[in-house]
Design an enzyme around this catalytic site. Structure first.
Site, PDB file in Angstrom:
ATOM      1  N   THR A 180      87.045  83.909  56.674  1.00 59.97           N
ATOM      2  CA  THR A 180      87.072  82.399  56.151  1.00 59.97           C
ATOM      3  C   THR A 180      87.105  81.776  57.331  1.00 59.97           C
ATOM      4  O   THR A 180      87.811  81.764  58.397  1.00 59.97           O
ATOM      5  CB  THR A 180      88.151  81.976  55.230  1.00 59.97           C
ATOM      6  OG1 THR A 180      87.998  82.687  53.951  1.00 59.97           O
ATOM      7  CG2 THR A 180      88.240  80.584  55.277  1.00 59.97           C
ATOM      8  N   ARG A 208      89.659  81.346  40.092  1.00 59.80           N
ATOM      9  CA  ARG A 208      90.830  81.001  40.888  1.00 59.80           C
ATOM     10  C   ARG A 208      90.390  80.271  42.303  1.00 59.80           C
ATOM     11  O   ARG A 208      89.276  80.429  42.570  1.00 59.80           O
ATOM     12  CB  ARG A 208      91.363  82.362  41.749  1.00 59.80           C
ATOM     13  CG  ARG A 208      92.361  82.563  42.479  1.00 59.80           C
ATOM     14  CD  ARG A 208      91.609  82.537  44.001  1.00 59.80           C
ATOM     15  NE  ARG A 208      92.436  82.650  45.004  1.00 59.80           N
ATOM     16  CZ  ARG A 208      92.582  82.429  46.407  1.00 59.80           C
ATOM     17  NH1 ARG A 208      91.474  82.308  46.456  1.00 59.80           N
ATOM     18  NH2 ARG A 208      93.620  82.571  47.112  1.00 59.80           N
ATOM     19  N   VAL A 209      91.193  79.325  42.569  1.00 57.16           N
ATOM     20  CA  VAL A 209      90.975  78.593  43.990  1.00 57.16           C
ATOM     21  C   VAL A 209      92.136  78.767  44.803  1.00 57.16           C
ATOM     22  O   VAL A 209      93.181  78.691  44.202  1.00 57.16           O
ATOM     23  CB  VAL A 209      90.634  76.924  43.470  1.00 57.16           C
ATOM     24  CG1 VAL A 209      90.487  76.309  44.804  1.00 57.16           C
ATOM     25  CG2 VAL A 209      89.512  76.740  42.561  1.00 57.16           C
ATOM     26  N   GLY A 210      92.026  78.861  45.957  1.00 59.46           N
ATOM     27  CA  GLY A 210      92.966  79.086  47.148  1.00 59.46           C
ATOM     28  C   GLY A 210      92.988  77.811  47.730  1.00 59.46           C
ATOM     29  O   GLY A 210      92.905  76.665  47.235  1.00 59.46           O
ATOM     30  N   ASP A 211      93.434  78.168  49.147  1.00 54.55           N
ATOM     31  CA  ASP A 211      93.840  76.922  50.032  1.00 54.55           C
ATOM     32  C   ASP A 211      92.849  76.362  50.457  1.00 54.55           C
ATOM     33  O   ASP A 211      92.904  74.921  51.043  1.00 54.55           O
ATOM     34  CB  ASP A 211      94.944  77.399  50.965  1.00 54.55           C
ATOM     35  CG  ASP A 211      94.177  78.240  51.855  1.00 54.55           C
ATOM     36  OD1 ASP A 211      93.866  79.373  51.094  1.00 54.55           O
ATOM     37  OD2 ASP A 211      94.422  78.274  53.143  1.00 54.55           O
ATOM     38  N   THR A 231      93.946  80.249  57.433  1.00 48.47           N
ATOM     39  CA  THR A 231      92.991  81.246  56.813  1.00 48.47           C
ATOM     40  C   THR A 231      94.070  82.641  56.249  1.00 48.47           C
ATOM     41  O   THR A 231      95.451  82.478  56.843  1.00 48.47           O
ATOM     42  CB  THR A 231      92.011  81.996  57.635  1.00 48.47           C
ATOM     43  OG1 THR A 231      91.386  83.205  57.034  1.00 48.47           O
ATOM     44  CG2 THR A 231      92.668  82.348  59.077  1.00 48.47           C
ATOM     45  N   GLY A 232      93.601  83.183  55.306  1.00 49.69           N
ATOM     46  CA  GLY A 232      94.565  84.382  54.928  1.00 49.69           C
ATOM     47  C   GLY A 232      94.990  83.942  53.505  1.00 49.69           C
ATOM     48  O   GLY A 232      94.016  83.410  52.567  1.00 49.69           O
ATOM     49  N   GLY A 234      95.604  82.562  50.344  1.00 50.12           N
ATOM     50  CA  GLY A 234      95.828  80.893  50.181  1.00 50.12           C
ATOM     51  C   GLY A 234      96.872  80.676  49.195  1.00 50.12           C
ATOM     52  O   GLY A 234      97.378  79.645  49.545  1.00 50.12           O
TER      53      GLY A 234
HETATM   54  C1  SD4 Z   1      91.813  81.895  50.099  1.00 56.02           C
HETATM   55  N1  SD4 Z   1      92.420  81.230  52.211  1.00 56.02           N
HETATM   56  O1  SD4 Z   1      90.865  81.515  49.337  1.00 56.02           O
HETATM   57  C2  SD4 Z   1      91.161  81.806  51.667  1.00 56.02           C
HETATM   58  C3  SD4 Z   1      90.877  83.147  52.039  1.00 56.02           C
HETATM   59  C4  SD4 Z   1      90.539  83.616  53.402  1.00 56.02           C
HETATM   60  O2  SD4 Z   1      89.745  84.694  55.057  1.00 56.02           O
HETATM   61  O3  SD4 Z   1      91.198  82.801  54.348  1.00 56.02           O
HETATM   62  N2  SD4 Z   1      90.040  84.670  53.867  1.00 56.02           N
HETATM   63  O4  SD4 Z   1      92.844  82.130  49.972  1.00 56.02           O
END
Ligand code: SD4
Length: 318
Positions: A180, A208-211, A231-232, A234
């Site tokens: 990301t 689903r929605v992340g950060d 990143t990571g 979420g």
């Molecule tokens: C998420 N933070 O949707 C994002 C995923 C991500 O590298 O960073 N992937 O949770």
């Protein structure tokens, strides 16, 4: 020399020398103050943003056009075209942008549009709102002249079909499985802006929605203090409003590196890490100093400064 700096330098040498040669050969004039940083080995994207900043382009435009390189890259399986789909085989994208004035825009769960960071900027600049979701975001894109694109490539379809054989979903992002892109740009007017864009977790539940598109979690900027992107995994960033936390810690006097470290350790302290997952932050302060920190080793980020585009290794909690 600290071990960390030594590693940075070793790691950067080949990339630096080839790039500086390229820039010198072109008789390139860099603008000393400007700086661009971006998550993971997003070399071309960060270079694009850096060169735009050197030309005097504003930070928000540089960030949006920089991350567009990854949105259009089919090999990046966590962003834009070629991003991994959800469990039902649909690619859904999330993005946000924020500028030095504190204005922001975001889109979530968008299908069939490649440049969603650009779309988030349009939401910010052309609507009375901050965030548009799903079909509404898609319809807005079409009304603004964006073209529709099937985001599922043959390769990502194949991988998804393979995944369907076991349908084993672990809400884990291991260190090899994400790229990301979050980017922060300091322009010649000393203004910081940023963008963050993703297809989210591979094989996530539909909806689903992340950060990444959430202002304060995936990205936050206060031009008086600095900016941060995440990143990571979420879910963990959302629970701690991670990027906002990093900026607030810098406001209290921490360096970008120290602020990222403290925000990562906030997550680590409330998790056993029995199931390993990754979260990483990168940050930049008002003076243009940068830093980063991650939970697991293996996270790197790009740093364009004074005409050189370097890949940097991050210290990690484990
Ligand atoms: C998420 N933070 O949707 C994002 C995923 C991500 O590298 O960073 N992937 O949770």
């Amino acid at each position: 020399m600290k071990r960390r700096n030594f590693i940075f330098d070793i790691f950067s040498i080949s990339l630096m020398s080839s790039l500086s040669t390229r820039l010198k050969a072109k008789n390139f004039n860099f603008t000393p103050m400007v700086r661009s940083i971006s998550t993971w080995k997003t070399t071309e994207a960060n270079l694009k943003a850096g060169l735009l900043l050197d030309k005097g382009i504003d930070g928000l435009t540089a960030a949006v056009e920089g991350v567009a390189v990854e949105e259009e890259n089919p090999k990046n399986t966590t962003v834009g075209f070629g991003g991994a789909p959800d469990r039902t085989g649909k690619v859904t994208l999330d993005a946000c942008v924020m500028n030095h004035l504190g204005d922001c825009g975001a889109v979530v769960a968008v299908e069939n549009i490649v440049n969603v960071a650009r779309l988030a900027k349009d939401v910010m600049e052309k609507t009375p709102h901050v965030m548009l979701a799903g079909k509404g975001a898609h319809d807005f894109a079409i009304s603004e002249g964006y073209k529709q694109t099937d985001l599922l490539t043959e390769k990502s379809k194949e991988d998804w079909k393979k995944w369907l054989e076991s349908e084993q979903y672990k809400p884990i992002i291991n260190i090899e499985n994400h790229d990301t892109i979050g980017m922060l740009c300091l322009d010649k007017n000393k203004n910081i802006s940023g963008a963050c864009t993703t297809s989210g977790l591979a094989y996530k539940m539909r909806g689903r929605v992340g950060d990444s598109p959430i202002i304060g979690s995936g990205l936050f900027i206060d031009n008086k203090v600095g900016g941060a992107v995440a990143t990571g995994l979420g879910e963990e960033v959302l629970k701690t409003v991670g990027s906002f936390l990093v900026v607030e810690l810098m406001r209290q006097g921490k360096s970008p590196h120290e602020a990222c470290e403290a925000a990562v350790k906030r997550i680590v302290s409330s998790n056993s890490q029995e199931n390993k997952f990754q979260v990483a932050y990168i940050a930049m302060n008002k003076d243009g100093d940068v830093g980063s920190y991650s939970i697991e080793p293996g996270f790197t980020y790009m740093d364009y400064f004074k005409g050189e585009n370097k890949e940097k290794i991050t210290e990690s909690a484990f």
